[in-house]
Design an enzyme around this catalytic site. Structure first.
Site, PDB file in Angstrom:
ATOM      1  CG  ASP A 227      74.399  27.993  33.204  1.00 15.90           C
ATOM      2  OD1 ASP A 227      74.830  28.799  32.371  1.00 15.90           O
ATOM      3  OD2 ASP A 227      73.333  28.168  33.835  1.00 15.90           O
ATOM      4  CG  HIS A 365      70.654  31.461  25.956  1.00 12.40           C
ATOM      5  ND1 HIS A 365      69.981  32.543  26.485  1.00 12.40           N
ATOM      6  CD2 HIS A 365      71.492  31.005  26.943  1.00 12.40           C
ATOM      7  CE1 HIS A 365      70.380  32.730  27.731  1.00 12.40           C
ATOM      8  NE2 HIS A 365      71.297  31.827  28.022  1.00 12.40           N
TER       9      HIS A 365
END
Length: 503
Positions: A227, A365
Site C-alpha cells: 500500500d 481499484h
C-alpha cells in the site's frame, strides 16, 4: 510541563541542547532516538530529509514546524493508537491544550529525522462537536465536516450505521489523539501520561490500535497488497518521483495555495481535514473468491489465474507491481523500484484507451481512484494524503481453513485533505461507487470499484476484470470491506492549538 509528567511516561532527561527538537518550548530535554518510529518499505516513495523538506518549504513559504506531523507523512507509522475522546471539562482542557498538550504535539519537521523524533509522536484533531465544546464557532467552510460522517453514511455506500461501531454513532466523539511509536509499551506509557496530565478533562469514548504487518508484509494491507505507493507529492514538501502527481499545498492544507475554499478563519491555516474510517476486511472470504473465480487462460495454472484476478481487481500485484506494466505475471523487481512502480498512465501505443483493458481494467481499484490518462487533462484537485494503518491480528489457520473471518481485522483508514467533498468523499462517492465511472468508455457502466466500492450492503458487479473477456460480468455478492464507521475531524496547526482553540 512538570518533570514528574515526563518521567511518568518513560522519558529520560537528557542534555539541554536536545529538548528543542523533542518538544519545542517545553524546557525539557529528552534522550534522542537511535531508530526511527517510521517504516520505509523500498517500494513506497521516500520521505524527504529534514534539510530537503525545509528547503522546499522555504521556497513555497510553508511552515513545517507549525503543521502536525501526521498530515504529510502518510502511511509510514510502525504502530499507532487512535484514542477517541469527549471533552468533559472544556476550561481545564483548553488550559492543558495550550501548555502541556501543545508542546507534546509532533511537527512535520520532527518526524523527518530520527534525531528529532520523540519516543512517541502525538497529533490531535477535533470533530465539529469538539470545536463546539471548546466554544469555537467559526465556520471552517466544509459542510461535510460540520454535519459529521454519520450524516454522510448512506451517501458513502454504507447501509446506514447498521455495521458501525456504536461509539461513532450519535456524535459522541469530540476529538482524537493519534499516538505513533514503535512499541506498544511506548504507546501505553504515553497515553497513561496524557490522561494524568489532563486530570479528567476528557473521557475515553473508543480506542483502536494499529500496527504495520510483520516481516515481509510490512507496508502491506491485510489482503496482502503493498500500500501507499501512489501518494501525491506536495509542493513545498517533497519532490515527485516518476509518475507521482505533484499537487499544490492547498489541496491538502487549509489556507495554502489552491485551497478550493476562498474564505477560511485565519487560525485554520495549515490545518487539514481528517477523514477517519474503520474498514473491516474479510480476508478469508476474499481469498476464497479469488480461488473460486480464476482467470482461465492458456499458460496459467488455477493459482496463477486467481492471483491475476486479484491483481486486476486491485490494479497491482501483491508485491506492488502495477498490472498496467506487468499485465500477466508479477514482477517483484519492478515493484521494489519507486522510480518505476508508479510511472504509468493506463495509455499504451497501439491501444485505444476508450475500450482496451488488456493491461488494466477500468474498474480496478487504483484506476477508479486515480484515473491518470483517462482524463484528457491533468486532474489537480481530487487528491488525498492517506495515513492509515492495518489493525487486528493476522489470519489464523482455522479462519483460513474455514474461509470465514472470526476475528476482526482491517484498515484504520485516514485521509487528509483541505476539502472533504473534493477529497475522500469525492473519491468514494463519485468515483468508487459510481458504476458509470470512468466516463466516455465503450462500456457505459463498467461497474463498482470491486475493492472499496459500496452499494449499501447489496451485491455489486464489475466488468473488465477478466482480460480474456472484457464483457464478463463478475458479481460480488458480498462486500470484502465493511465500513465500521468513522468521523470527520479537523487537524489544526500548532499555533492554533495554543491560540484560537485554547482562548
Amino acid at each position: 510541563m512538570k518533570i514528574s509528567s515526563i518521567l511518568s511516561s518513560g522519558f529520560v532527561i537528557a542534555s539541554a541542547l536536545q529538548f528543542v527538537a523533542a518538544y519545542p518550548g517545553s524546557g525539557v530535554a529528552l534522550t534522542p532516538r537511535k531508530t526511527s518510529i517510521l517504516i520505509n518499505p523500498a517500494a513506497q516513495p521516500d520521505l524527504p530529509t529534514a534539510a530537503q523538506a525545509q528547503a522546499a518549504a522555504s521556497a513555497a513559504s510553508l511552515n513545517l514546524d507549525d503543521i502536525q506531523g501526521d498530515i504529510l507523512i502518510g502511511m509510514k507509522k510502525n504502530q499507532e493508537l487512535f484514542f477517541f475522546f469527549s471533552i468533559t471539562n472544556s476550561t481545564l482542557f483548553k488550559q492543558k491544550l495550550k501548555s502541556d498538550i501543545k508542546v507534546r504535539v509532533t511537527t512535520t519537521t520532527q518526524l523527518l529525522s530520527v534525531s528529532s523524533q520523540p519516543t512517541t509522536a502525538l497529533n490531535v484533531a477535533f470533530s465539529q462537536q469538539g470545536l463546539n465544546a471548546l466554544g469555537v464557532t467559526d465556520d471552517l467552510g466544509d459542510p461535510l465536516f460540520t454535519a459529521g460522517q454519520e450524516a454522510d453514511a448512506s451517501v458513502l455506500g454504507d447501509p446506514g450505521t447498521t455495521n458501525w461501531v456504536p461509539s461513532f454513532v450519535g456524535k459522541q466523539i469530540h476529538g482524537v489523539f493519534l499516538l505513533a511509536s514503535d512499541t506498544t509499551s511506548n504507546l501505553n506509557s504515553f497515553l497513561s501520561d496524557l490522561n494524568a496530565i489532563l486530570q479528567g478533562a476528557i473521557q475515553e469514548v473508543y480506542s483502536l490500535n494499529g500496527a504495520a504487518r510483520p516481516g515481509d508484509q510490512q507496508g502491506h494491507e491485510h489482503f496482502g497488497f503493498l500500500d501507499g505507493i501512489s501518494q501525491p507529492a506536495v509542493t513545498g514538501f517533497n519532490t515527485p518521483l516518476p509518475g507521482q502527481e505533484l499537487v499544490a499545498p492547498g489541496v491538502i492544507l487549509v489556507g495554502e495555495d489552491s485551497d478550493p475554499v476562498a474564505t477560511r478563519p485565519t487560525w485554520a491555516k495549515d490545518g487539514s481535514f481528517l477523514a477517519f474510517r474503520q474498514l473491516s476486511q474479510k480476508v478469508p472470504e476474499f481469498e476464497k473468491f479469488l480461488t473460486d473465480n480464476p482467470i482461465i487462460e492458456d499458460g496459467l495454472t488455477p493459482a496463477q489465474g486467481s492471483a491475476l484476478l486479484g491483481a486486476r481487481l486491485v490494479g497491482r500485484w501483491k508485491s506492488g507491481a502495477p498490472v498496467d506494466l506487468a499485465p500477466k505475471f508479477d514482477d517483484p523487481v519492478l515493484a521494489a523500484d519507486p522510480t518505476r512502480n508508479n510511472n504509468f498512465t493506463f495509455a499504451h501505443p497501439g491501444q485505444n484507451i476508450l475500450n482496451d483493458q488488456t493491461n488494466c481494467p477500468f474498474t480496478a481499484h487504483i484506476r477508479k481512484t486515480k484515473p491518470r490518462a483517462d482524463f484528457p487533462t491533468p486532474n489537480p484537485g481530487n487528491h488525498i494524503i492517506r495515513a492509515g494503518i492495518p489493525y487486528g491480528p493476522e489470519v489464523g489457520p482455522a479462519e483460513a481453513a474455514s474461509n470465514t473471518t472470526v476475528t476482526e481485522r482491517g484498515l484504520a483508514f485516514v485521509a487528509y485533505q483541505s476539502d472533504i467533498s473534493n477529497g475522500f468523499h469525492f473519491l468514494q462517492h463519485t468515483w468508487a461507487n459510481n458504476v458509470g465511472f470512468f466516463f466516455n468508455k465503450n462500456q457505459t457502466q463498467p461497474g463498482w470499484d470491486p475493492l472499496i466500492g459500496a452499494n449499501g450492503g447489496q451485491p455489486r458487479w464489475a466488468l473488465g476484470l477478466d482480460q480474456t473477456n472484457f464483457d464478463r460480468n463478475i458479481t460480488l455478492e458480498n462486500d470484502f470491506i465493511v465500513s465500521r464507521g468513522g468521523e470527520y475531524f479537523f487537524s489544526p496547526s500548532l499555533s492554533a492549538l495554543s491560540g484560537a482553540l485554547s482562548a
